[in-house]
Design a protein around this motif. Structure first.
Motif, PDB file in Angstrom:
ATOM      1  N   THR A  33      -2.214   7.997   0.406  1.00 38.18           N
ATOM      2  CA  THR A  33      -2.944   8.783  -0.582  1.00 38.18           C
ATOM      3  C   THR A  33      -2.501  10.237  -0.537  1.00 38.18           C
ATOM      4  O   THR A  33      -1.881  10.698   0.427  1.00 38.18           O
TER       5      THR A  33
ATOM      6  N   ASN B 257     -10.625   1.366   6.535  1.00 40.57           N
ATOM      7  CA  ASN B 257      -9.843   1.564   5.310  1.00 40.57           C
ATOM      8  C   ASN B 257      -8.957   0.363   5.025  1.00 40.57           C
ATOM      9  O   ASN B 257      -8.853  -0.106   3.884  1.00 40.57           O
TER      10      ASN B 257
ATOM     11  N   ILE C 135      -9.066  -2.432   1.817  1.00 44.52           N
ATOM     12  CA  ILE C 135      -7.896  -2.890   1.064  1.00 44.52           C
ATOM     13  C   ILE C 135      -7.852  -4.416   1.036  1.00 44.52           C
ATOM     14  O   ILE C 135      -7.560  -5.032   0.000  1.00 44.52           O
TER      15      ILE C 135
ATOM     16  N   HIS D 211      -4.925   5.172   3.009  1.00 45.06           N
ATOM     17  CA  HIS D 211      -4.008   4.370   2.206  1.00 45.06           C
ATOM     18  C   HIS D 211      -4.773   3.739   1.044  1.00 45.06           C
ATOM     19  O   HIS D 211      -6.000   3.592   1.092  1.00 45.06           O
ATOM     20  N   LYS D 212      -4.026   3.330   0.033  1.00 43.24           N
ATOM     21  CA  LYS D 212      -4.591   2.638  -1.127  1.00 43.24           C
ATOM     22  C   LYS D 212      -3.575   1.626  -1.628  1.00 43.24           C
ATOM     23  O   LYS D 212      -2.377   1.691  -1.303  1.00 43.24           O
TER      24      LYS D 212
ATOM     25  N   GLU E 290      -6.959  13.417  -2.061  1.00 43.07           N
ATOM     26  CA  GLU E 290      -7.742  12.191  -1.900  1.00 43.07           C
ATOM     27  C   GLU E 290      -8.162  11.969  -0.454  1.00 43.07           C
ATOM     28  O   GLU E 290      -9.236  11.441  -0.177  1.00 43.07           O
ATOM     29  N   ASP E 291      -7.291  12.365   0.470  1.00 41.88           N
ATOM     30  CA  ASP E 291      -7.565  12.139   1.889  1.00 41.88           C
ATOM     31  C   ASP E 291      -8.384  13.267   2.517  1.00 41.88           C
ATOM     32  O   ASP E 291      -8.769  13.183   3.690  1.00 41.88           O
TER      33      ASP E 291
ATOM     34  N   ARG F 241      -9.835   7.202   3.670  1.00 40.67           N
ATOM     35  CA  ARG F 241      -9.028   7.105   2.449  1.00 40.67           C
ATOM     36  C   ARG F 241      -7.579   7.453   2.748  1.00 40.67           C
ATOM     37  O   ARG F 241      -6.921   8.171   1.993  1.00 40.67           O
TER      38      ARG F 241
ATOM     39  N   CYS G 168       0.839  -1.208   0.000  1.00 40.56           N
ATOM     40  CA  CYS G 168       0.000   0.000   0.000  1.00 40.56           C
ATOM     41  C   CYS G 168       0.864   1.243   0.000  1.00 40.56           C
ATOM     42  O   CYS G 168       2.064   1.207   0.315  1.00 40.56           O
TER      43      CYS G 168
ATOM     44  N   ASP H 169     -10.403  -5.709  -1.440  1.00 40.25           N
ATOM     45  CA  ASP H 169      -9.929  -5.578  -2.814  1.00 40.25           C
ATOM     46  C   ASP H 169      -8.923  -6.671  -3.159  1.00 40.25           C
ATOM     47  O   ASP H 169      -8.954  -7.249  -4.257  1.00 40.25           O
TER      48      ASP H 169
ATOM     49  N   LYS I 254     -18.663   0.834  -2.043  1.00 38.89           N
ATOM     50  CA  LYS I 254     -17.549  -0.044  -2.408  1.00 38.89           C
ATOM     51  C   LYS I 254     -17.856  -1.489  -2.032  1.00 38.89           C
ATOM     52  O   LYS I 254     -17.557  -2.415  -2.792  1.00 38.89           O
TER      53      LYS I 254
END
Length: 542
Positions: free
Chosen positions: A193, A260, A264, A207-208, A197-198, A205, A190, A267, A308
């Motif tokens: 962000t 968050n 992840i 981390h991504k 974005e945060d 949001r 990861c 996903d 999501k």
């Protein structure tokens, strides 16, 4: 002879073998390809797990052992090996290991067995003219290969994941190992962000995923990382650390940061193709933010999280919807779409809700033939609640969605068409008609169209109508004739008596003082007072 003549007379070196597979007791090697050699069939590997079926071709797949032609010389290859670390290169004398020293066609597979676990071995190859042992070699021995260990291959990411998992299971004793291993592992998967974005996400949001990294990872690594993240935020994370209601902003941000990480993990599980693990991730995410969803005015940032989760559920294959354990997943789906509907109404985005629910196909809620009836009954009741919720939203494209889900939940049983008609009356805001028809269904006899859901429909109609007089008549009829009315009156009487008996223990008086019913007057009091006492003139309890 000169050095040039000696060098010109040397035979060329062969190519070293290629390692193909390994295990604690054996190694699989591939011989280098040679001219005019056969082509062995493809075997499963980490590159091609399921090779296509191949038809047998004698010209390519048969080994013509012993066949000699004057026009050509068949080249063969032999593999030699020994344990690594003995201080010398592999030579043609090292043929003691099982599977070494035998002449083979080019591009063939060699399985060296009988090896010691967790030991390194080195190998080399030499070419020969034909299969006869008297035939001379056609090349010099190849360079010694790097050490090849007899153990299962374990990528570095999997090793760190296993260390973190054992550190979590050890509790306080593994805290130091967790601190050292978790940071590099999470940073490899990861990234942080950007500020845009945060912004205004309260940690949801933060981390991504690194898409350039996860797109190259195998499914086993992604599934292991998702399992570790769910373990970290589950029984060993936010669910155990914050048992109280998240009332302060710092605790709410900690909950959203944990959610968050769960997104992840969801996903990663979706990318690995593990449907069951994906459901676990969605369930844990909803469990973490479940207390935030209990607010009457829900935080708008949760809408992104719920959408999501709903998007992930849409990626399931059709066969996964028919599993026997999917009744609990159906209950979770109705819970998810209920809160999506509430947030859309609060944000005044009812048109977006219609577009969202159009993808929620009704046949996914159809029960499986092997599903347990008790769990399926719970799933059907939740689906009926969702159908009622959509019907009460009124016109605007919600009635087809409510009707489709009501048909799945009610099935082909007796009175299903009448119940769907009641829902349609509620959708058209014909509350008086719905209340009267529902009262008939509530008071019907067993087998005569009675349905337990009719009482809920009647309550929804009575509480929403402006024509209280006509609705009160239907309500009074049900309260007088329903079999449970007597038991309900006893419960209310007991609760009233309990409250009046212990009301002095309240810190403050209630806003409305409850006055108990007066006792029936005795004959003597009627003679003395000339009649019964007025209940309104009785002293109220303190």
């Amino acid at each position: 002879k000169s050095k040039k003549e000696l060098k010109a007379g040397r035979k060329p070196r062969a190519h070293p073998p290629l390692p193909f597979g390994r295990s604690p007791g054996a190694l699989r090697l591939r011989v280098p390809p040679l001219l005019q050699s056969s082509r062995p069939p493809l075997l499963p590997s980490n590159v091609e797990m399921a090779p296509a079926e191949q038809a047998f071709n004698p010209e390519h797949h048969s080994e013509t052992i012993g066949q000699r032609l004057a026009s050509r010389t068949v080249l063969t290859a032999a593999v030699y090996g020994k344990p690594a670390g003995t201080g010398m290169a592999v030579s043609e004398l090292h043929r003691d290991l099982p599977g070494t020293g035998l002449r083979r066609f080019g591009y063939d597979f060699v399985e060296v067995t009988g090896l010691k676990p967790n030991t390194n071995y080195t190998f080399a190859t030499m070419y020969f003219e034909g299969f006869e042992s008297v035939r001379p070699s056609a090349s010099a021995i190849s360079e010694t290969s790097p050490p090849i260990g007899t153990y299962y291959p374990l990528p570095l990411a999997l090793l760190r994941i296993e260390i973190c998992k054992q550190a979590l299971l050890c509790g306080e004793a593994g805290k130091a190992a967790w601190t050292k291993a978790w940071g590099p592992l999470f940073d490899s998967f990861c990234e942080r962000t950007s500020k845009s974005e945060d912004f205004d996400s309260w940690g949801l949001r933060t981390h991504k995923l690194r898409l350039d990294v996860v797109d190259r990872l195998p499914p086993a690594v992604l599934a292991a990382f998702a399992e570790l993240v769910l373990l970290k935020n589950g029984d060993y994370g936010m669910l155990s650390q914050h048992g109280n209601f998240p009332a302060t902003r710092s605790v709410q941000q900690a909950v959203l940061r944990s959610a968050n990480e769960c997104l992840i993990a969801v996903d990663c599980a979706r990318r690995s193709g593990n449907s069951y693990q994906t459901l676990q991730g969605v369930s844990l995410t909803l469990k973490l933010v479940g207390r935030l969803l209990q607010y009457r005015t829900k935080p708008p940032v949760l809408f992104t999280l719920l959408v999501k989760c709903a998007t992930v559920l849409e990626g399931f294959a059709p066969t996964d919807k028919e599993l026997t354990w999917y009744a609990k997943a159906r209950v979770m789906s109705t819970y998810l779409f209920h809160h999506i509907a509430v947030l859309c109404v609060q944000l005044r985005q009812k048109t977006a809700l219609v577009r969202t629910l159009e993808a929620d196909v009704p046949h996914r809620y159809a029960p499986h033939t092997l599903a347990e009836r008790a769990e399926q009954a719970v799933a059907n009741s939740r689906l009926l609640d969702q159908a009622l919720e959509l019907a009460l939203l009124g016109p605007g494209g919600f009635w087809p969605l409510a009707e489709a889900k009501a048909k799945v939940a009610l099935g082909d049983g007796a009175g299903s068409e009448a119940m769907i008609g009641l829902l349609k009356n509620l959708s058209n805001k014909e509350y008086v008609k719905a209340a009267k028809d529902a009262s008939l269904k509530v008071l019907a006899k067993e087998g005569g169209g009675r349905h337990p859901f009719a009482l809920a429909l009647m309550r929804a109609a009575v509480t929403r109508t402006w024509e209280k007089d006509e609705a009160q008549q239907a309500l009074a009829t049900v309260l007088d004739s329903h079999p449970l009315s007597e038991a309900l009156e006893q419960v209310l009487a007991e609760s009233r008596t309990h409250f009046t008996s212990f009301a002095y223990m309240l810190r403050a008086l209630p806003p409305i003082c409850i006055q108990p019913d007066p006792e029936p007057p005795s004959a003597e009091s009627e003679e003395e007072g000339g009649g019964s006492r007025d209940p309104s003139k009785m002293s109220q309890p303190s």
